[in-house]
Scaffold this active site. Sequence first.
Site, PDB file in Angstrom:
ATOM      1  N   ASN A 111      43.927  38.502  47.908  1.00 17.35           N
ATOM      2  CA  ASN A 111      44.996  38.424  48.284  1.00 17.35           C
ATOM      3  C   ASN A 111      46.272  39.465  47.500  1.00 17.35           C
ATOM      4  O   ASN A 111      47.367  39.863  47.725  1.00 17.35           O
ATOM      5  CB  ASN A 111      44.861  37.024  48.183  1.00 17.35           C
ATOM      6  CG  ASN A 111      46.754  36.559  48.493  1.00 17.35           C
ATOM      7  OD1 ASN A 111      47.444  36.624  49.941  1.00 17.35           O
ATOM      8  ND2 ASN A 111      47.818  36.831  48.009  1.00 17.35           N
TER       9      ASN A 111
ATOM     10  N   THR B 203      54.071  37.861  35.473  1.00 18.09           N
ATOM     11  CA  THR B 203      53.349  36.877  34.120  1.00 18.09           C
ATOM     12  C   THR B 203      52.922  36.660  32.460  1.00 18.09           C
ATOM     13  O   THR B 203      52.345  38.135  32.391  1.00 18.09           O
ATOM     14  CB  THR B 203      52.100  35.768  34.826  1.00 18.09           C
ATOM     15  OG1 THR B 203      51.911  34.745  33.681  1.00 18.09           O
ATOM     16  CG2 THR B 203      51.106  36.863  35.146  1.00 18.09           C
TER      17      THR B 203
ATOM     18  N   LYS C  27      47.356  39.936  38.057  1.00 19.27           N
ATOM     19  CA  LYS C  27      48.821  40.143  37.534  1.00 19.27           C
ATOM     20  C   LYS C  27      48.796  41.566  37.477  1.00 19.27           C
ATOM     21  O   LYS C  27      49.199  42.577  37.110  1.00 19.27           O
ATOM     22  CB  LYS C  27      49.119  38.938  37.098  1.00 19.27           C
ATOM     23  CG  LYS C  27      49.784  38.269  38.172  1.00 19.27           C
ATOM     24  CD  LYS C  27      50.834  38.692  39.020  1.00 19.27           C
ATOM     25  CE  LYS C  27      51.198  36.361  39.733  1.00 19.27           C
ATOM     26  NZ  LYS C  27      52.055  37.158  40.214  1.00 19.27           N
TER      27      LYS C  27
ATOM     28  N   TYR D 253      42.971  35.398  38.244  1.00 26.35           N
ATOM     29  CA  TYR D 253      44.614  35.478  37.984  1.00 26.35           C
ATOM     30  C   TYR D 253      45.425  36.247  37.300  1.00 26.35           C
ATOM     31  O   TYR D 253      46.138  36.974  37.796  1.00 26.35           O
ATOM     32  CB  TYR D 253      45.137  33.642  38.216  1.00 26.35           C
ATOM     33  CG  TYR D 253      46.894  33.909  38.496  1.00 26.35           C
ATOM     34  CD1 TYR D 253      47.137  34.019  39.506  1.00 26.35           C
ATOM     35  CD2 TYR D 253      47.762  33.581  36.971  1.00 26.35           C
ATOM     36  CE1 TYR D 253      48.656  34.044  39.484  1.00 26.35           C
ATOM     37  CE2 TYR D 253      48.443  33.401  37.424  1.00 26.35           C
ATOM     38  CZ  TYR D 253      49.387  34.048  38.160  1.00 26.35           C
ATOM     39  OH  TYR D 253      50.399  34.346  37.973  1.00 26.35           O
ATOM     40  N   HIS D 254      45.449  35.952  36.257  1.00 26.96           N
ATOM     41  CA  HIS D 254      46.500  36.813  35.411  1.00 26.96           C
ATOM     42  C   HIS D 254      45.951  38.239  34.996  1.00 26.96           C
ATOM     43  O   HIS D 254      46.879  39.010  35.224  1.00 26.96           O
ATOM     44  CB  HIS D 254      46.391  35.777  33.933  1.00 26.96           C
ATOM     45  CG  HIS D 254      47.126  34.891  33.475  1.00 26.96           C
ATOM     46  ND1 HIS D 254      46.434  33.604  34.120  1.00 26.96           N
ATOM     47  CD2 HIS D 254      48.199  34.818  33.106  1.00 26.96           C
ATOM     48  CE1 HIS D 254      47.123  32.665  32.954  1.00 26.96           C
ATOM     49  NE2 HIS D 254      47.969  33.376  33.708  1.00 26.96           N
TER      50      HIS D 254
ATOM     51  N   SER E  53      43.309  34.953  33.010  1.00 26.43           N
ATOM     52  CA  SER E  53      42.243  33.792  33.467  1.00 26.43           C
ATOM     53  C   SER E  53      41.672  34.995  34.612  1.00 26.43           C
ATOM     54  O   SER E  53      42.431  36.645  34.512  1.00 26.43           O
ATOM     55  CB  SER E  53      42.722  32.929  34.239  1.00 26.43           C
ATOM     56  OG  SER E  53      43.718  33.546  35.016  1.00 26.43           O
TER      57      SER E  53
ATOM     58  N   VAL F 156      56.777  27.629  34.676  1.00 23.29           N
ATOM     59  CA  VAL F 156      58.154  27.496  35.574  1.00 23.29           C
ATOM     60  C   VAL F 156      58.111  26.245  35.640  1.00 23.29           C
ATOM     61  O   VAL F 156      57.104  25.282  35.598  1.00 23.29           O
ATOM     62  CB  VAL F 156      58.135  27.538  36.517  1.00 23.29           C
ATOM     63  CG1 VAL F 156      59.793  26.754  37.336  1.00 23.29           C
ATOM     64  CG2 VAL F 156      58.286  29.369  36.831  1.00 23.29           C
TER      65      VAL F 156
END
Length: 381
Positions: free
Chosen positions: A118, A144, A185, A181-182, A179, A211
């Site tokens: 994604n 990030t 990025k 996810y990171h 991770s 956030v």
Amino acid sequence: MKVLILGGDGYLGWPTAMAFSRKGHDVLVVDNYLRRNICRDLDVEPLFSVPNLLGRIRLWEEKTGEKIGARIGDCCSYGFLTQLFKEFKPEAVIHYAEQPSAPYSMLNHHAAMLTLSNNLLSTLNIIWAVHENVPDCHIIKLGTMGEYGTPGIDIEEGWIDIEHKGRKDRFLFPRQASSLYHTTKIQDTDLLWFYVRTWGLRVTDLMQGPVYGLSTDETEIDSGLATFFNYDELFGTVINRFIVQAVAGYPLTVYGKGGQTRGYLNIRDTIACVELAMLNPAGEGELRIFNQITETFTVNELAEMIKRVGNERGHRVEIKSIENPRVELEDHYYNPAYTGLKELGLKPHLLTAEVLHDMFERVELHADKIQMHKIFRGVKW
Ligand code: USQ
């Protein structure tokens, strides 16, 4: 400006859409409900429910007279996305359309695959859609701070000058995420940098920290305009989680030693930063990087602040260190630069006791909806 907000139904996307619409920008939002669907499938829905994207937009128009355009669709589908760029011809595109959770990305192979495909495919498609339809469009990408990890040297704003064997050059600051996810990025940043060099795109990559918060000027207009507020281990960020835990009488879940330091920012400042980036676009062939944080805290400092305010409000707040489910340093050097957005005019909303009281007050209204089983499930790295 004509602005396309991808991921416009999310925690940050929806408040951004309202704020920009209110300021007179021509806003089109896109979302495929990925976040809502994952939350439903894994039983980690937000504290209170909010209308779907089309319902939110109807309510927005009813309350303010302003219109926001919407399309339900997937940015990973190139046909859908390129057609949208062709028709709408945005001057700026804000890319929030990513799977945003580090723990979710570490849950199992399916979640890892979904996160990787994604996040990378949506970024690639945006790059191509801009190149083929509106090459001058400014891409504003949410990156990030976690891309940098926690190195033993000062973290610069995106770039570092390196002198090696008597010669000097400028490079992306070293990246080492903690991770999957990171890591996606980091890969996004690399993709963008390649196409900036090759095709001369205009890109701003915002290295955002965790956030917190649940209100902006626009969410105040009506309860149906609220943003998602997750407090579960997968999608809740640490400050939001600790406040819900304090209200529920659940000991604050400090992972490990609690010396993990991160840069944080208020949801109001996310919107302000994205707008500042949009109004001051990157140049042609420029990858501009800002560190989007306003102050740094250790997890222990956050827990102490939230405990103090919670106790003042009559909650009996306890802090409990639990075995860290993540692989991360718990005691480390952390000194990031974050001057670029302030130079553009950002006036930070800092994490004061008043801000915490306000968050408590809003969460207390929904105290009866807190579901303890959502708070901790122990997704291990
Ligand atoms: N933590 C605890 N207890 C908890 C939850 C978190 O001690 O109950 C700790 C974590 O171990 C971590 C820190 O608090 O050291 C921050 O965790 P988080 O869950 O608030 O944030 P993170 O997983 O890093 O991800 C969030 C957003 C992500 C964004 C990132 C910015 O979900 O989209 O990119 O913040 S950053 O962390 O700077 O990379």
